[in-house]
Design a protein around this motif. Structure first.
Motif, PDB file in Angstrom:
ATOM      1  N   ILE A  10       1.245   8.848  -5.484  1.00  0.00           N
ATOM      2  CA  ILE A  10       1.088   7.685  -6.346  1.00  0.00           C
ATOM      3  C   ILE A  10       2.410   7.265  -6.990  1.00  0.00           C
ATOM      4  O   ILE A  10       3.235   8.103  -7.356  1.00  0.00           O
ATOM      5  CB  ILE A  10       0.028   7.983  -7.432  1.00  0.00           C
ATOM      6  N   CYS A  11       2.602   5.966  -7.093  1.00  0.00           N
ATOM      7  CA  CYS A  11       3.751   5.422  -7.821  1.00  0.00           C
ATOM      8  C   CYS A  11       3.362   5.327  -9.294  1.00  0.00           C
ATOM      9  O   CYS A  11       2.577   4.455  -9.688  1.00  0.00           O
ATOM     10  CB  CYS A  11       4.124   4.041  -7.287  1.00  0.00           C
ATOM     11  N   THR A  12       3.900   6.220 -10.114  1.00  0.00           N
ATOM     12  CA  THR A  12       3.505   6.290 -11.520  1.00  0.00           C
ATOM     13  C   THR A  12       4.033   5.125 -12.347  1.00  0.00           C
ATOM     14  O   THR A  12       3.566   4.908 -13.457  1.00  0.00           O
ATOM     15  CB  THR A  12       3.981   7.615 -12.134  1.00  0.00           C
ATOM     16  N   HIS A  13       5.005   4.393 -11.806  1.00  0.00           N
ATOM     17  CA  HIS A  13       5.525   3.234 -12.542  1.00  0.00           C
ATOM     18  C   HIS A  13       4.537   2.072 -12.499  1.00  0.00           C
ATOM     19  O   HIS A  13       4.469   1.263 -13.437  1.00  0.00           O
ATOM     20  CB  HIS A  13       6.866   2.791 -11.955  1.00  0.00           C
ATOM     21  N   GLU A  14       3.759   1.981 -11.421  1.00  0.00           N
ATOM     22  CA  GLU A  14       2.846   0.853 -11.260  1.00  0.00           C
ATOM     23  C   GLU A  14       1.373   1.234 -11.419  1.00  0.00           C
ATOM     24  O   GLU A  14       0.563   0.409 -11.832  1.00  0.00           O
ATOM     25  CB  GLU A  14       3.034   0.212  -9.877  1.00  0.00           C
ATOM     26  N   CYS A  15       1.041   2.468 -11.065  1.00  0.00           N
ATOM     27  CA  CYS A  15      -0.369   2.850 -11.005  1.00  0.00           C
ATOM     28  C   CYS A  15      -0.709   3.962 -11.997  1.00  0.00           C
ATOM     29  O   CYS A  15       0.073   4.904 -12.194  1.00  0.00           O
ATOM     30  CB  CYS A  15      -0.737   3.306  -9.594  1.00  0.00           C
ATOM     31  N   LEU A  16      -1.892   3.841 -12.575  1.00  0.00           N
ATOM     32  CA  LEU A  16      -2.404   4.866 -13.477  1.00  0.00           C
ATOM     33  C   LEU A  16      -3.200   5.912 -12.705  1.00  0.00           C
ATOM     34  O   LEU A  16      -3.080   7.118 -12.963  1.00  0.00           O
ATOM     35  CB  LEU A  16      -3.286   4.213 -14.545  1.00  0.00           C
ATOM     36  N   VAL A  74       0.839  -1.203   0.000  1.00  0.00           N
ATOM     37  CA  VAL A  74       0.000   0.000   0.000  1.00  0.00           C
ATOM     38  C   VAL A  74       0.874   1.253   0.000  1.00  0.00           C
ATOM     39  O   VAL A  74       0.640   2.204  -0.763  1.00  0.00           O
ATOM     40  CB  VAL A  74      -0.954   0.009   1.205  1.00  0.00           C
ATOM     41  N   PHE A  75       1.897   1.261   0.828  1.00  0.00           N
ATOM     42  CA  PHE A  75       2.772   2.435   0.909  1.00  0.00           C
ATOM     43  C   PHE A  75       3.565   2.619  -0.389  1.00  0.00           C
ATOM     44  O   PHE A  75       3.727   3.754  -0.868  1.00  0.00           O
ATOM     45  CB  PHE A  75       3.725   2.302   2.089  1.00  0.00           C
ATOM     46  N   GLY A 133       1.767   5.724  -1.259  1.00  0.00           N
ATOM     47  CA  GLY A 133       2.363   6.644  -0.304  1.00  0.00           C
ATOM     48  C   GLY A 133       1.583   6.776   0.983  1.00  0.00           C
ATOM     49  O   GLY A 133       1.967   7.551   1.874  1.00  0.00           O
ATOM     50  N   VAL A 134       0.494   6.034   1.129  1.00  0.00           N
ATOM     51  CA  VAL A 134      -0.337   6.087   2.331  1.00  0.00           C
ATOM     52  C   VAL A 134       0.186   5.079   3.361  1.00  0.00           C
ATOM     53  O   VAL A 134       0.390   3.905   3.036  1.00  0.00           O
ATOM     54  CB  VAL A 134      -1.820   5.788   2.000  1.00  0.00           C
ATOM     55  N   ARG A 135       0.375   5.557   4.573  1.00  0.00           N
ATOM     56  CA  ARG A 135       0.814   4.667   5.652  1.00  0.00           C
ATOM     57  C   ARG A 135      -0.411   4.065   6.343  1.00  0.00           C
ATOM     58  O   ARG A 135      -1.446   4.737   6.479  1.00  0.00           O
ATOM     59  CB  ARG A 135       1.676   5.420   6.662  1.00  0.00           C
ATOM     60  N   SER A 136      -0.278   2.810   6.776  1.00  0.00           N
ATOM     61  CA  SER A 136      -1.421   2.123   7.370  1.00  0.00           C
ATOM     62  C   SER A 136      -0.949   1.071   8.350  1.00  0.00           C
ATOM     63  O   SER A 136       0.254   0.791   8.454  1.00  0.00           O
ATOM     64  CB  SER A 136      -2.262   1.464   6.268  1.00  0.00           C
TER      65      SER A 136
END
Length: 331
Positions: free
Chosen positions: A252-258, A206-207, A211-214
């Motif tokens: 957001i991680c742009t390499h993995e997520c749209l 998730v992080f 970038g969200v911590r949980s």
């Protein structure tokens, strides 16, 4: 007289020459020096050998040292560094004879890639590849009578996703993967690393993606699928955990997520822009939010392992009093 010798089998010593199954040692009178094709020697004193008609005889132990496990198998991890294929074959032949006589049920050879030449020699003695990883291959052979009962190598890959639910507003964190045939909303997740606990995988993935911590709250579901694409012919286990957010800002991680967003649970449960499993979990979370998560959660409890002394994680529905009514003296 003291001789340096290395062999498996009977060593016969005469006044000038010591013959071994894999070569010859030349012994100098009054000296303990000898040469061998193996390059390593085992110290044997004359007092520990048997004498017969002026000759010295000794049954030398196998040169392949292995650790015996609790199932009666032998694991060999160390090999003479410069041993040739034929020399290894000779050593293995006598070692196998010794292990069979000791009642060992199986042998495991952990062969580094730098010594892969010994694999073909092992194959001539019945070994086959069990698995390979990184710079090491593991070969095995069944020695006991009856059908081979050695376990197969890992047959599953484990994927874990985290459903990060903000209970204060009923929104859940979702992403759309990049480079997928369908840009459907799903929970962030990925493959579990070797030796990584399920809860840790969910929090980490998730992080990394959002970038969200949980933090981990419970296990919600488990999906099993066979002949999964991209799983190298293995089966796939996919687990979804309920997480509680510790932060809300998205990076957001742009390499993995749209795309990445906080969506209302009811919207996620009803939209067509999601997958069947995500929609089902959204409805499950809605039920938990309205009726209490104790109805949907599988909690984690850490317990000690009997044999290894380590700890493992057990996931189950909680009992009202922690199972005290079933404790000794309570029944």
């Amino acid at each position: 007289m003291v001789l340096w010798i290395m062999s498996a089998g009977f060593c016969r010593v005469s006044s000038g020459l010591c013959r071994v199954s894999s070569g010859f040692f030349r012994v100098t009178s009054g000296s303990s020096r000898a040469s061998s094709v193996f390059g390593k020697f085992r110290l044997v004193s004359a007092g520990s050998a048997r004498f017969c008609s002026g000759c010295e005889e000794r049954l030398c132990p196998p040169l392949l040292a292995g650790d015996v496990d609790r199932f009666g198998g032998v694991t060999v991890r160390d090999f003479p560094p410069d041993i040739s294929e034929e020399e290894f074959s000779d050593l293995l032949k006598v070692s196998l004879h010794q292990w069979r006589s000791e009642g060992r049920v199986a042998v495991w050879l952990h062969v580094p890639i730098s010594q892969s030449r010994v694999c073909s020699a092992a194959a001539r003695h019945g070994f086959s590849f069990h698995h390979a990883r990184g710079d090491q291959a593991v070969l095995s052979v069944w020695l006991a009578e009856g059908q081979n009962r050695l376990p197969a190598f890992a047959t599953h890959q484990v994927g874990v996703a985290g459903a990060v639910l903000d209970e204060s507003n009923g929104k859940v964190l979702v992403v759309q993967d990049r480079n997928k045939t369908k840009n459907a909303w799903k929970f962030p997740g990925g493959l579990s690393d070797l030796g990584e606990n399920i809860a840790d995988t969910a929090v980490r993935e998730v992080f990394e993606e959002t970038g969200v911590r949980s933090e981990f709250r419970s296990l919600l579901s488990l999906r099993q699928q066979h002949t999964h694409p991209g799983a190298f012919g293995m089966s796939d286990l996919y687990l979804i955990c309920r997480l509680q957010p510790l932060s809300h800002r998205i990076h957001i991680c742009t390499h993995e997520c749209l795309r990445c967003d906080w969506l209302d649970l009811r919207e996620l449960a009803e939209t067509s822009e999601t997958t069947p499993i995500t929609s089902r979990i959204a409805k499950l979370l809605l039920y938990g939010l309205e009726n209490g998560f104790q109805h949907i959660d599988l909690h984690m409890e850490e317990l000690p392992a009997v044999y290894s002394g380590l700890f493992y994680q057990l996931y189950h529905r909680p009992m009202p009093d922690g199972g005290k009514q079933y404790s000794k003296g309570a029944i």
